[in-house]
Write a protein that holds these residues in place. Structure first.
Motif, short mmCIF file in Angstrom:
data_model
loop_
_atom_site.label_atom_id
_atom_site.label_comp_id
_atom_site.label_asym_id
_atom_site.label_seq_id
_atom_site.Cartn_x
_atom_site.Cartn_y
_atom_site.Cartn_z
N THR A 31 0.81 -1.22 0.00
CA THR A 31 0.00 0.00 0.00
C THR A 31 0.84 1.27 0.00
OG1 THR A 31 -0.14 -0.23 2.40
CG2 THR A 31 -2.02 -1.02 1.11
N TYR A 32 2.14 1.12 -0.09
CA TYR A 32 3.01 2.29 -0.04
C TYR A 32 3.09 2.99 -1.40
CZ TYR A 32 4.94 2.12 4.65
OH TYR A 32 5.10 2.20 6.01
N VAL A 33 3.36 4.30 -1.31
CA VAL A 33 3.71 5.11 -2.46
C VAL A 33 5.10 5.67 -2.19
CG1 VAL A 33 3.16 7.15 -3.84
CG2 VAL A 33 1.31 5.75 -2.88
N LEU A 34 5.97 5.53 -3.17
CA LEU A 34 7.32 6.09 -3.04
C LEU A 34 7.50 7.18 -4.07
CD1 LEU A 34 7.58 3.03 -1.89
CD2 LEU A 34 9.99 3.68 -1.78
N GLY A 35 8.13 8.26 -3.66
CA GLY A 35 8.23 9.39 -4.56
C GLY A 35 9.56 10.10 -4.49
N TRP A 36 9.72 11.03 -5.41
CA TRP A 36 10.90 11.89 -5.47
C TRP A 36 10.45 13.35 -5.47
CZ3 TRP A 36 15.83 10.14 -5.12
CH2 TRP A 36 16.06 8.78 -5.36
N PHE A 37 11.16 14.13 -4.69
CA PHE A 37 10.97 15.58 -4.66
C PHE A 37 12.33 16.22 -4.85
CE2 PHE A 37 6.60 16.08 -2.99
CZ PHE A 37 6.33 14.77 -2.66
N ARG A 38 12.33 17.50 -5.13
CA ARG A 38 13.60 18.23 -5.22
C ARG A 38 13.42 19.64 -4.69
NH1 ARG A 38 14.14 18.80 -11.84
NH2 ARG A 38 12.54 20.41 -12.13
N GLN A 39 14.54 20.19 -4.24
CA GLN A 39 14.52 21.56 -3.75
C GLN A 39 15.79 22.27 -4.15
OE1 GLN A 39 13.75 22.01 0.48
NE2 GLN A 39 12.95 24.08 0.15
N ALA A 40 15.64 23.33 -4.89
CA ALA A 40 16.77 24.16 -5.29
C ALA A 40 16.93 25.28 -4.26
CB ALA A 40 16.53 24.74 -6.68
N PRO A 41 18.12 25.86 -4.15
CA PRO A 41 18.35 26.93 -3.17
C PRO A 41 17.37 28.08 -3.34
CG PRO A 41 20.43 26.18 -4.08
CD PRO A 41 19.35 25.51 -4.88
N GLY A 42 16.73 28.47 -2.26
CA GLY A 42 15.81 29.59 -2.29
C GLY A 42 14.46 29.30 -2.90
N GLN A 43 14.22 28.03 -3.22
CA GLN A 43 12.95 27.68 -3.85
C GLN A 43 12.16 26.70 -2.98
OE1 GLN A 43 13.09 26.64 -7.99
NE2 GLN A 43 14.74 28.08 -8.44
N GLU A 44 10.86 26.60 -3.30
CA GLU A 44 10.00 25.65 -2.60
C GLU A 44 10.35 24.22 -3.05
OE1 GLU A 44 7.87 28.33 -0.43
OE2 GLU A 44 6.98 26.33 -0.67
N ARG A 45 10.05 23.28 -2.18
CA ARG A 45 10.21 21.88 -2.56
C ARG A 45 9.22 21.55 -3.67
NH1 ARG A 45 9.69 18.17 2.37
NH2 ARG A 45 7.48 18.68 2.12
N GLU A 46 9.69 20.82 -4.66
CA GLU A 46 8.90 20.53 -5.86
C GLU A 46 8.71 19.03 -6.01
OE1 GLU A 46 9.23 21.23 -10.73
OE2 GLU A 46 10.98 21.46 -9.45
N PHE A 47 7.49 18.63 -6.31
CA PHE A 47 7.22 17.22 -6.60
C PHE A 47 7.83 16.85 -7.94
CE2 PHE A 47 5.10 13.26 -6.89
CZ PHE A 47 4.62 13.15 -8.19
N VAL A 48 8.48 15.68 -7.99
CA VAL A 48 9.10 15.20 -9.23
C VAL A 48 8.33 14.02 -9.80
CG1 VAL A 48 11.17 14.20 -10.26
CG2 VAL A 48 11.38 16.02 -8.54
N ALA A 49 8.16 12.97 -9.01
CA ALA A 49 7.49 11.77 -9.50
C ALA A 49 7.14 10.86 -8.34
CB ALA A 49 8.40 11.02 -10.48
N HIS A 50 6.18 9.97 -8.58
CA HIS A 50 5.94 8.93 -7.59
C HIS A 50 5.49 7.65 -8.26
CE1 HIS A 50 1.44 10.08 -6.97
NE2 HIS A 50 1.48 8.93 -7.61
N ILE A 51 5.57 6.56 -7.51
CA ILE A 51 5.18 5.25 -8.00
C ILE A 51 4.47 4.50 -6.89
CG2 ILE A 51 7.46 4.27 -7.42
CD1 ILE A 51 7.13 2.47 -9.93
N THR A 52 3.40 3.81 -7.23
CA THR A 52 2.72 2.99 -6.24
C THR A 52 3.43 1.64 -6.16
OG1 THR A 52 1.19 2.11 -7.91
CG2 THR A 52 0.50 4.07 -6.71
N TRP A 53 3.65 1.18 -4.97
CA TRP A 53 4.49 -0.02 -4.78
C TRP A 53 3.79 -1.28 -5.26
CZ3 TRP A 53 9.16 0.71 -4.99
CH2 TRP A 53 10.11 -0.18 -4.51
N SER A 54 2.48 -1.30 -5.26
CA SER A 54 1.76 -2.51 -5.65
C SER A 54 1.64 -2.63 -7.16
CB SER A 54 0.37 -2.51 -5.03
OG SER A 54 -0.35 -1.37 -5.43
#
Length: 120
Positions: A31-54
């Motif tokens: 039931t887990y979802v695993l994802g990637w986010f990124r944050q550049a200096p001085g910027q908000e954290r940004e969603f990159v991608a996710h995948i459902t584990w099942s």
């Protein structure tokens, strides 16, 4: 409890590729979802991608669609982010994250991050 550790960051030139890995320890349920986010200096954290584990359903942020691919290896408890055609604006600290769909509605486990720098 889930622990996440990213690896694979580094310095590359624009147009090159890089693959990030995120090793997960602890109980990664279907039931887990695993994802990637990124944050550049001085910027908000940004969603990159996710995948459902099942089922392996994937979803991408608009800025990376067509260039990045997220995948998972259930046997290794590892999620990957293949990044192609990298641009200088992809420079950021990349974070792996996870949450259990059955218990939460937002990512609540985070890795320490790995730096990706793209030179022009």
């Amino acid at each position: 409890q889930v622990q996440l550790v990213e690896s694979g960051g580094g310095l590359v030139q624009a147009g090159e590729s890089l693959r990030l890995s995120c090793a997960a320890s602890g109980r990664i349920l279907s039931t887990y979802v695993l994802g990637w986010f990124r944050q550049a200096p001085g910027q908000e954290r940004e969603f990159v991608a996710h995948i459902t584990w099942s089922g392996g359903t994937t979803y991408y942020g608009d800025s990376v669609k067509g260039r990045f691919t997220v995948s998972g290896d259930n046997a290794k408890n590892t999620v990957y982010l293949q990044m192609n055609s990298l641009k200088p604006e992809d420079t950021a600290v990349y974070y792996c994250a996870a949450y259990d769909l059955a218990r939460n509605s937002r990512f609540n486990y985070w890795g320490p991050g790995t730096q990706v720098t793209v030179s022009s």
